[in-house]
Write a protein that holds these residues in place. Structure first.
Motif, short mmCIF file in Angstrom:
data_model
loop_
_atom_site.label_atom_id
_atom_site.label_comp_id
_atom_site.label_asym_id
_atom_site.label_seq_id
_atom_site.Cartn_x
_atom_site.Cartn_y
_atom_site.Cartn_z
N ARG A 258 0.85 -1.19 0.00
CA ARG A 258 0.00 0.00 0.00
C ARG A 258 0.88 1.24 0.00
O ARG A 258 1.00 1.95 1.01
N PRO A 259 1.61 1.52 -1.10
CA PRO A 259 2.56 2.63 -1.13
C PRO A 259 1.87 3.98 -1.09
O PRO A 259 0.71 4.13 -1.51
N VAL A 260 2.60 4.99 -0.57
CA VAL A 260 2.08 6.35 -0.60
C VAL A 260 2.68 7.12 -1.77
O VAL A 260 2.20 8.20 -2.11
N VAL A 261 3.75 6.58 -2.40
CA VAL A 261 4.33 7.19 -3.60
C VAL A 261 3.52 6.74 -4.80
O VAL A 261 3.36 5.56 -5.04
N SER A 262 3.00 7.69 -5.55
CA SER A 262 2.10 7.35 -6.66
C SER A 262 2.59 7.85 -8.01
O SER A 262 1.88 7.74 -8.99
N ARG A 263 3.80 8.41 -8.08
CA ARG A 263 4.29 8.90 -9.36
C ARG A 263 5.80 8.73 -9.41
O ARG A 263 6.46 8.49 -8.40
#
Length: 438
Positions: A128-133
């Motif tokens: 469930r990463p918080v980095v999305s780009r």
């Protein structure tokens, strides 16, 4: 290998999240797992009520109260009957003793529990990463730099210096390559030839030259130069120099082959071949960048990919097995020089069994020396097997087991070297003989 596994796991998690696992982005993605793990655990906790099946309180009472009454009255009945109490006591004691032994043998230590909790936390952070780009958004799409139609011709400020630089290195490389091929190719090397200086250190410096050529081409073909109307001329010069760089790469491989031909293969020479190949791959990527007008971020990402791939392959490569198979075959064909690599350098479990053909070698010193070495290694393998058996399944290594079984099967060849004094004498004699090729 463990580090490679962790890095690949993070890259795989990135791919699952829809991100391309560039090397720099992998490092950033890994750094966010602590925060992402906390947010993931909080999300799971908030979602627990929705996931928990709805059980009415009346059902719990319908099951719980009868069970509680059964246990309470059953214990009273047992206590009220001495025979039952004795039998029950023995059974309980046996159960508790077995449970204690099981706990002592298999229960984790507090350090292992903390490790498991950390793995759980970080695994949730990867899922469930918080980095999305991507880290470099401007470079996330492959771009091709072309001048706009109707615009005035662009004249890059550094076009002339770059052109002159390419002409200079083309002439310099041409002269050096003639010297290289004239002095080190198609000749027999005399006694006292400085193998280390030419084939070892020299190959390293030529590899640095290849790497520097990669940097120079990267610096030249970027920015406004890619939009200059005279770019075609600069490219033609770059293709000529690129061909010379590839010839230089062949010369580096040849120097390594000279060193290998002198006294065999080693771990460091294997690493050297991987390093040269990685530099050549980086240079070819620069050539592709020039041909396709890619930007610098495109090149940086693929250079890091090439480096990572080389490290992964080197970590997985059965180095000692290949190295000593090669050295043994050289010796069996009548060239004793690679024996120095067998006697002087350590050999891990991958390479030990490759020495078995030498127990019947025609060269008496090598044959008896290898038999003494294998007798020594057999004792070490037996001691290691006993220690691993005491430590349990967590210390099991398939390679160690294969070596032990192979040495046991061939132990008749070195039975006479159970005598430590005789073994030491054979090893010393072998060392003195092999060291002449060090």
């Amino acid at each position: 290998l463990v580090a490679c596994g962790f890095a690949l796991l993070v890259g795989f998690a990135m791919a699952l999240a829809g991100l391309c696992p560039y090397v720099l982005e992998v490092a950033v993605f890994a750094s966010q797992t602590v925060l992402a793990g906390y947010e993931g655990l909080a999300h799971y906790w908030r979602s627990a009520d929705r996931l928990r099946p709805g059980v009415k309180r009346g059902i719990w009472l319908d099951v719980g109260l009868p069970l509680l009454a059964f246990v309470a009255f059953g214990l009273l009945f047992i206590v009220a009957n001495p025979d039952l109490l004795a039998s029950f006591g023995e059974t309980v004691e046996w159960i508790l003793t077995s449970l204690r032994d099981w706990i002592i043998r298999f229960a984790p230590t507090w350090q292992e529990v903390l490790f498991w909790l950390a793995v759980l936390w970080l695994a949730i952070g990867l899922l469930r990463p918080v980095v999305s780009r991507a880290l470099f958004e401007e470079g996330s799409q492959i771009t091709t730099l072309v001048p706009q139609e109707g615009s005035a011709p662009i004249r890059a400020l550094f076009y002339s210096p770059f052109r002159n630089t390419l002409v200079t290195v083309i002439v310099l490389f041409a002269v050096y390559l003639v010297f290289e091929f004239a002095t080190l190719w198609f000749r027999d090397f005399p006694d006292g030839f400085h193998y280390s200086g030419y084939a070892h250190q020299g190959a390293a410096w030529l590899t640095v030259a290849l790497a520097l050529g990669t940097v120079v081409l990267s610096v030249i073909f970027r920015g406004s130069v890619l939009l200059d109307s005279r770019l075609g001329r600069l490219r033609r010069l770059a293709w000529i120099w690129s061909l010379e760089n590839l010839l230089l790469a062949i010369a580096v491989y040849h120097r390594m082959s000279i060193y290998i031909g002198f006294n065999g293969m080693t771990r460091k020479r294997t690493i050297g071949l991987f390093g040269i190949s990685c530099v050549v791959a980086g240079f070819l990527l620069v050539v592709r960048k020039i041909a396709r007008n890619r930007d610098f971020i495109w090149l940086l990402r693929r250079h890091l990919w090439a480096l990572a791939l080389a490290l992964y392959l080197l970590a997985l490569w059965p180095t000692d097995m290949i190295v000593h198979h090669y050295n043994v075959q050289r010796i069996l064909r009548g060239d004793p020089a690679p024996s120095v690599q067998i006697r002087v350098h350590p050999i891990n479990s991958e390479g030990v069994l490759q020495l078995l053909p030498l127990v019947e070698c025609d060269n008496e010193i090598i044959r008896e020396g290898v038999r003494a070495m294998l007798a020594d290694r057999h004792d070490q393998a037996e001691a290691l097997a006993r220690r691993q058996e005491q430590e349990g399944w967590t210390s099991y290594q398939l390679a160690d087991r294969v070596v032990l079984e192979g040495l046991r099967a061939a132990s008749a060849h070195w039975a006479e070297y159970q005598d430590q004094q005789k073994r030491g004498a054979a090893l010393e004699r072998f060392h003195e003989y092999a060291y002449q090729w060090y």
